[in-house]
Write a protein that holds these residues in place. Structure first.
Motif, PDB file in Angstrom:
ATOM      1  N   GLU A   1       0.946  -0.970  -0.011  1.00 44.42           N
ATOM      2  CA  GLU A   1      -0.080   0.089  -0.005  1.00 44.42           C
ATOM      3  C   GLU A   1       1.143   1.342   0.074  1.00 44.42           C
ATOM      4  O   GLU A   1       0.520   2.031  -0.565  1.00 44.42           O
ATOM      5  CB  GLU A   1      -0.768  -0.009   1.254  1.00 44.42           C
ATOM      6  CG  GLU A   1      -1.955  -1.328   1.169  1.00 44.42           C
ATOM      7  CD  GLU A   1      -2.895  -1.049  -0.190  1.00 44.42           C
ATOM      8  OE1 GLU A   1      -3.127  -0.041  -0.357  1.00 44.42           O
ATOM      9  OE2 GLU A   1      -3.603  -2.150  -0.313  1.00 44.42           O
ATOM     10  N   SER A   2       1.797   1.173   0.740  1.00 42.17           N
ATOM     11  CA  SER A   2       2.588   2.274   0.783  1.00 42.17           C
ATOM     12  C   SER A   2       3.388   2.715  -0.621  1.00 42.17           C
ATOM     13  O   SER A   2       3.835   3.913  -0.935  1.00 42.17           O
ATOM     14  CB  SER A   2       4.071   2.261   1.925  1.00 42.17           C
ATOM     15  OG  SER A   2       4.891   1.178   1.601  1.00 42.17           O
TER      16      SER A   2
ATOM     17  N   LYS B   1       1.902   1.561  -3.358  1.00 47.98           N
ATOM     18  CA  LYS B   1       0.881   1.857  -4.479  1.00 47.98           C
ATOM     19  C   LYS B   1       1.119   0.961  -5.491  1.00 47.98           C
ATOM     20  O   LYS B   1       0.889   1.170  -6.624  1.00 47.98           O
ATOM     21  CB  LYS B   1       0.861   3.315  -4.836  1.00 47.98           C
ATOM     22  CG  LYS B   1       0.284   4.217  -3.590  1.00 47.98           C
ATOM     23  CD  LYS B   1       0.097   5.770  -4.172  1.00 47.98           C
ATOM     24  CE  LYS B   1      -0.545   6.434  -2.738  1.00 47.98           C
ATOM     25  NZ  LYS B   1       0.436   6.592  -1.951  1.00 47.98           N
ATOM     26  N   LYS B   2       1.425  -0.186  -5.234  1.00 49.24           N
ATOM     27  CA  LYS B   2       1.609  -1.239  -6.357  1.00 49.24           C
ATOM     28  C   LYS B   2       0.908  -2.417  -6.077  1.00 49.24           C
ATOM     29  O   LYS B   2       0.675  -2.840  -4.906  1.00 49.24           O
ATOM     30  CB  LYS B   2       3.238  -1.588  -6.501  1.00 49.24           C
ATOM     31  CG  LYS B   2       4.035  -0.332  -7.083  1.00 49.24           C
ATOM     32  CD  LYS B   2       3.666  -0.069  -8.468  1.00 49.24           C
ATOM     33  CE  LYS B   2       4.513   1.374  -8.664  1.00 49.24           C
ATOM     34  NZ  LYS B   2       4.118   1.864 -10.189  1.00 49.24           N
TER      35      LYS B   2
ATOM     36  N   ASN C   1      -4.577  -3.564  -4.674  1.00 47.29           N
ATOM     37  CA  ASN C   1      -3.743  -2.874  -5.608  1.00 47.29           C
ATOM     38  C   ASN C   1      -3.678  -3.192  -6.788  1.00 47.29           C
ATOM     39  O   ASN C   1      -2.571  -2.913  -7.630  1.00 47.29           O
ATOM     40  CB  ASN C   1      -2.416  -2.226  -5.214  1.00 47.29           C
ATOM     41  CG  ASN C   1      -2.397  -1.279  -4.099  1.00 47.29           C
ATOM     42  OD1 ASN C   1      -3.550  -0.561  -3.879  1.00 47.29           O
ATOM     43  ND2 ASN C   1      -1.345  -0.605  -3.629  1.00 47.29           N
TER      44      ASN C   1
END
Length: 238
Positions: A123-124, A126-127, A187
């Motif tokens: 999540e950090s 964004k992949k 994601n």
């Protein structure tokens, strides 16, 4: 160069299709030699690092570990996959949970911190990210899995004359064995199309031959199915 991160990955099996395609792959696992060393492929770097789960608060990530991972790999990461330790989570070991809880009332919260680490890293960045575990209490402590599969369902991604390169005496060609496995993802992770091969009913050879608690047998039991690894790459590489 594009990059991919694999957490709790000792064998490098999941990373290999990405490495073959030119991705620089980082495999984090405490069993690797300390520091950063070349793995089983020129594009695979093994990072000898025990990911921390001590003194955790329930479901909260280990930000120190995330920062250290990002420091080591930099940015430009396209994909994250994790294999968090299942010993304290898998329902196959439920008979031992009571005794473990008497010794450490938070033993499963600490195990869940490692599950959260994979998710929070994805999540950090964004992949697309995903993590694997057997049937486990993750379903009740967090949420139900997004997907389930057996290794033989992806055996068709391997050639007909396939032989396992590392554990041929334990793992059948083309991953032709059952072992119910769960996937949690996010994601935009794409679960690949299944290409099953025939399999004899019942348990896998690993289950029958690999009893005991030794690290070697544990590593073999948890080795990533190669067909699934190839399928995941084909479905998620950009």
């Amino acid at each position: 160069m594009k990059k991919a991160i694999f957490l709790f990955d000792y064998t490098g099996i999941m990373a290999k299709p990405w490495a073959d395609a030119g991705y620089l792959c980082y495999c984090f696992d405490g069993q690797h030699r300390p520091g950063v060393t070349t793995g089983c492929h020129d594009n695979i770097l093994n990072v000898g690092m025990w990911l921390n789960n001590s003194h955790c608060e329930q479901f909260k990530p280990q930000y120190r570990d995330i920062k250290e991972i990002l420091r080591l790999v930099g940015f430009g990461v396209d994909f994250i996959f994790g294999f968090p330790e299942c010993t304290d989570l898998a329902v196959s070991g439920a008979s031992h949970f009571k005794k473990k809880k008497e010794k450490n009332p938070r033993f499963q919260d600490e195990a869940m911190a490692l599950v959260s680490l994979t998710r929070l890293l994805g999540e950090s960045l964004k992949k697309p990210w995903a993590l694997e575990n057997p049937i486990s209490v993750i379903s009740t402590m967090w949420r139900k899995p997004d997907y389930k599969f057996d290794p033989f369902e992806y055996g068709g991604y391997l050639p007909k004359d396939d032989v396992h390169p590392t554990y041929p005496e334990y793992i059948k060609p083309r991953d032709a064995y059952p072992k119910k496995t769960c996937i949690w993802s996010g994601n935009g992770f794409v679960m690949p199309e299944k290409k099953p091969v025939e399999v004899e009913p019942g348990y896998s050879d690993q289950h029958k031959k690999l009893g005991g608690k030794s690290l070697k047998t544990k590593n073999i039991r948890s080795a990533t199915p190669r067909g699934f690894a190839k399928a995941v790459f084909e479905a998620n590489s950009r």
